[in-house]
Scaffold this motif. Structure first.
Motif, mmCIF file in Angstrom:
data_model
loop_
_atom_site.group_PDB
_atom_site.id
_atom_site.type_symbol
_atom_site.label_atom_id
_atom_site.label_comp_id
_atom_site.label_asym_id
_atom_site.label_seq_id
_atom_site.Cartn_x
_atom_site.Cartn_y
_atom_site.Cartn_z
ATOM 1 N N UNK A 42 97.851 -35.278 -16.706
ATOM 2 C CA UNK A 42 98.167 -33.844 -17.536
ATOM 3 C C UNK A 42 98.012 -32.855 -16.352
ATOM 4 N N UNK A 43 98.721 -31.681 -16.639
ATOM 5 C CA UNK A 43 98.762 -30.400 -15.881
ATOM 6 C C UNK A 43 97.338 -30.157 -15.375
ATOM 7 N N UNK A 44 97.339 -29.252 -14.633
ATOM 8 C CA UNK A 44 95.875 -28.803 -13.998
ATOM 9 C C UNK A 44 95.797 -27.560 -14.876
ATOM 10 N N UNK A 45 95.575 -27.820 -16.299
ATOM 11 C CA UNK A 45 95.014 -26.451 -17.126
ATOM 12 C C UNK A 45 93.615 -25.938 -16.939
ATOM 13 N N UNK A 46 93.089 -26.723 -15.959
ATOM 14 C CA UNK A 46 91.602 -26.026 -15.678
ATOM 15 C C UNK A 46 91.855 -24.720 -14.990
ATOM 16 N N UNK A 47 92.866 -24.791 -14.125
ATOM 17 C CA UNK A 47 93.194 -23.262 -13.628
ATOM 18 C C UNK A 47 93.402 -22.227 -14.577
ATOM 19 N N UNK A 48 93.468 -22.401 -15.630
ATOM 20 C CA UNK A 48 93.643 -21.384 -16.604
ATOM 21 C C UNK A 48 92.324 -20.584 -16.884
ATOM 22 N N UNK A 49 91.317 -21.500 -16.797
ATOM 23 C CA UNK A 49 89.790 -20.822 -17.053
ATOM 24 C C UNK A 49 89.815 -20.712 -18.719
ATOM 25 N N UNK A 50 89.344 -19.224 -19.204
ATOM 26 C CA UNK A 50 89.256 -19.276 -20.738
ATOM 27 C C UNK A 50 90.288 -18.629 -21.228
ATOM 28 N N UNK A 51 91.383 -18.229 -20.353
ATOM 29 C CA UNK A 51 92.368 -17.834 -21.144
ATOM 30 C C UNK A 51 93.193 -18.388 -22.364
ATOM 31 N N UNK A 52 93.381 -17.402 -23.279
ATOM 32 C CA UNK A 52 93.900 -17.781 -24.526
ATOM 33 C C UNK A 52 95.410 -17.904 -24.491
ATOM 34 N N UNK A 53 96.373 -18.430 -24.911
ATOM 35 C CA UNK A 53 97.773 -18.396 -24.832
ATOM 36 C C UNK A 53 98.242 -17.982 -26.065
ATOM 37 N N UNK A 54 99.254 -16.899 -26.007
ATOM 38 C CA UNK A 54 99.877 -16.611 -27.208
ATOM 39 C C UNK A 54 101.096 -17.374 -27.541
ATOM 40 N N UNK A 55 101.714 -18.015 -26.493
ATOM 41 C CA UNK A 55 102.760 -18.841 -26.707
ATOM 42 C C UNK A 55 103.010 -19.984 -25.686
ATOM 43 N N UNK A 56 103.544 -21.285 -26.140
ATOM 44 C CA UNK A 56 103.975 -22.306 -25.094
ATOM 45 C C UNK A 56 105.588 -22.454 -25.395
ATOM 46 N N UNK A 57 106.064 -22.465 -24.213
ATOM 47 C CA UNK A 57 107.778 -22.506 -24.532
ATOM 48 C C UNK A 57 108.253 -23.795 -23.456
ATOM 49 N N UNK A 58 108.917 -24.559 -24.526
ATOM 50 C CA UNK A 58 109.384 -25.492 -23.648
ATOM 51 C C UNK A 58 110.730 -25.610 -23.386
ATOM 52 N N UNK A 59 111.277 -26.047 -21.961
ATOM 53 C CA UNK A 59 112.700 -25.956 -21.498
ATOM 54 C C UNK A 59 113.429 -26.917 -22.139
ATOM 55 N N UNK A 60 112.840 -28.397 -22.094
ATOM 56 C CA UNK A 60 113.693 -29.317 -22.619
ATOM 57 C C UNK A 60 112.657 -30.712 -22.868
ATOM 58 N N UNK A 61 113.135 -31.809 -23.392
ATOM 59 C CA UNK A 61 112.286 -32.812 -23.580
ATOM 60 C C UNK A 61 112.278 -34.120 -22.874
ATOM 61 N N UNK A 62 112.412 -34.011 -21.653
ATOM 62 C CA UNK A 62 111.936 -34.863 -20.709
ATOM 63 C C UNK A 62 110.675 -34.896 -20.757
ATOM 64 N N UNK A 63 109.958 -35.993 -20.438
ATOM 65 C CA UNK A 63 108.456 -36.408 -20.374
ATOM 66 C C UNK A 63 107.793 -35.380 -19.278
ATOM 67 N N UNK A 64 108.456 -34.921 -18.352
ATOM 68 C CA UNK A 64 107.820 -34.091 -17.367
ATOM 69 C C UNK A 64 107.872 -32.785 -17.540
#
Ligand SMILES: [Zn+2]
Ligand SMILES: [Zn+2]
Length: 457
Positions: A42-64
């Motif tokens: 997984x990505x290191x989402x721990x670095x987000x702390x308790x931030x709440x995201x407004x959006x997730x934007x996906x560039x393309x659908x390769x696994x990485x």
């Protein structure tokens, strides 16, 4: 703007980048690491702390770039999720396939963490995706917006010319512009047309560096490379061998099929072709969307024209290395237990067969190891099996879906932004691009973002 590189190392792994502006946060891409399992994938989402995201934007659908999206959506249930329609179609197929792969891995790895998400969760996640058109600004609420809005954040997708549905993402916030290239190709491939990216008014460029340590030979042209490819297939067939081409299910499979179609159309060579089940599903999406959007050979229906035989996780174990055939099998990095890895074990110590490498492979992956192996050298493709001596023919071809480093530098220099952030590259690749841009663009700050550390851009 605030920026956090959420990959765990400077590498091409689980791509994910945090962007904060005007009191709102978003994440660009939510990848899965191809080499690691469990939490490390997984990505290191721990670095987000308790931030709440407004959006997730996906560039393309390769696994990485999309491989962990259902997990991120579970952690950020309030976030809206955006991508192109083609990315949504392919992402859906790919994530369901990933559930099957992780379910098989559950026993092999002895981890109860797997699968990281289920078919049902994938369906529910996909229901929440909002698809967006290219070249149209949207607000983070998903509404069409004007490019001149100054008091809110907008984003806009641009065709990245990498694989079907792939994009670069332009973010406008706080009166400034940030452009994330995603994975890009500035040259035409056999199916994909070259990227159409913004050419001016970018303050911050976040740029991929995949091929930063690979110089483009001065004599390279796609036409001469296709000729060499065709000759190498003929040579293998003359020796009574077959050809294995490890390919990504998305993009490289369809590009290879289109090249083989051209050989057939020009009556140069005609032979049976084998692909994997996921590759067939994604080829179906290419065929369905052939007339929509930009691409070459828009009337080509890959599956109807080439009628490939389809292998899957069960039938691969009975598949023979038949002479005069091409096996374009995923995964591209020959990850252990994938079709290409299992088939390679039958090919690698046989002098009449050939393995062709046609794109990027992590240097530590089985494909990365095999492509640089010397004749007769022992290689281990699967740690559970004894090493094998390399006796097959190994050939490299330059059909990358990624921009050459020369074209990346040229693009960055045309934009001459105030800041350039380098991502998506192995350390030597990033180092080369960094050194070159730092010397060519003295007024630009060139940044290699330390993983997990917030930057003020
Ligand atoms: Zn990609
Ligand atoms: Zn990538």
């Amino acid at each position: 703007m605030k920026f956090i590189n959420l990959t765990r190392r400077t590498e091409i792994g689980a791509n994910s980048y945090y962007l904060g502006a005007s009191g709102q946060g978003m994440i660009l891409d939510s990848g899965m690491h191809p080499k690691f399992a469990g939490e490390e994938a997984l990505p290191n989402w721990g670095a987000l702390g308790d931030r709440k995201l407004a959006a997730i934007i996906v560039s393309h659908s390769h696994q990485d770039h999309i491989g962990t999206l259902p997990v991120l959506m579970r952690r950020q249930t309030q976030a809206r999720v955006f991508m192109t329609e083609a990315t949504s179609d392919i992402g859906n197929a790919l994530l369901h396939n990933s559930v099957n792969v992780m379910t098989r891995q559950r026993e092999d790895l002895g981890t109860t963490l797997y699968p990281l998400f289920t078919h049902r969760e994938t369906d529910r996640a996909a229901d929440r995706w909002q698809t967006c058109a290219l070249r149209q600004p949207y607000s983070l609420a998903g509404e069409r917006a004007s490019a001149n809005e100054t008091d809110s954040i907008t984003f806009e997708f641009f065709d990245a010319g990498h694989v079907l549905g792939s994009t670069g993402i332009l973010v406008r916030a706080e009166g400034r512009t940030l452009f994330y290239t995603g994975d890009v190709n500035f040259d035409d491939q056999t199916i994909a047309q070259a990227a159409v990216f913004p050419e001016e008014k970018i303050d911050i460029l976040v740029m991929e560096c995949t091929r930063g340590d690979t110089p483009l030979p001065a004599t390279w042209s796609r036409a001469s490379e296709e000729q060499r490819f065709m000759n190498a297939i003929q040579d293998a067939f003359t020796r009574g061998g077959c050809v294995l081409i490890p390919v990504f299910a998305l993009g490289k499979t369809q590009e290879v099929l289109a090249m083989l179609y051209k050989l057939r159309r020009e009556k140069i060579l005609d032979f049976p072709i084998y692909i994997g089940g996921l590759s067939a599903k994604i080829s179906e999406i290419y065929d369905r969307r052939a007339q929509m959007g930009r691409r070459q050979l828009p009337r080509l229906q890959l599956l109807d024209e080439l009628r490939p035989f389809v292998l899957n996780a069960e039938t691969i174990h009975d598949a023979h290395t038949r002479p005069g055939r091409v096996y374009a099998l995923s995964s591209g990095m020959m990850t252990v237990k994938t079709l290409s890895n299992i088939f390679a074990q039958r090919v690698v110590d046989q002098p009449r067969h050939s393995v062709f490498f046609v794109g990027y492979a992590d240097p530590a992956s089985p494909a990365g190891i095999l492509r640089h192996a010397q004749p007769d050298q022992p290689v281990t493709l699967d740690p559970e099996q004894p090493p094998q001596h390399v006796r097959c023919h190994i050939e490299q071809f330059q059909f990358s879906a990624h921009a050459s480093r020369e074209s990346l530098i040229a693009y960055a220099e045309r934009l001459a932004p105030k800041k350039i952030v380098l991502v998506h590259g192995d350390p030597p690749a990033v180092a080369w691009v960094h050194a070159r841009l730092a010397s060519d663009l003295p007024n630009t700050e060139v940044i290699v973002p330390t993983p997990g550390v917030e930057l003020e851009l």
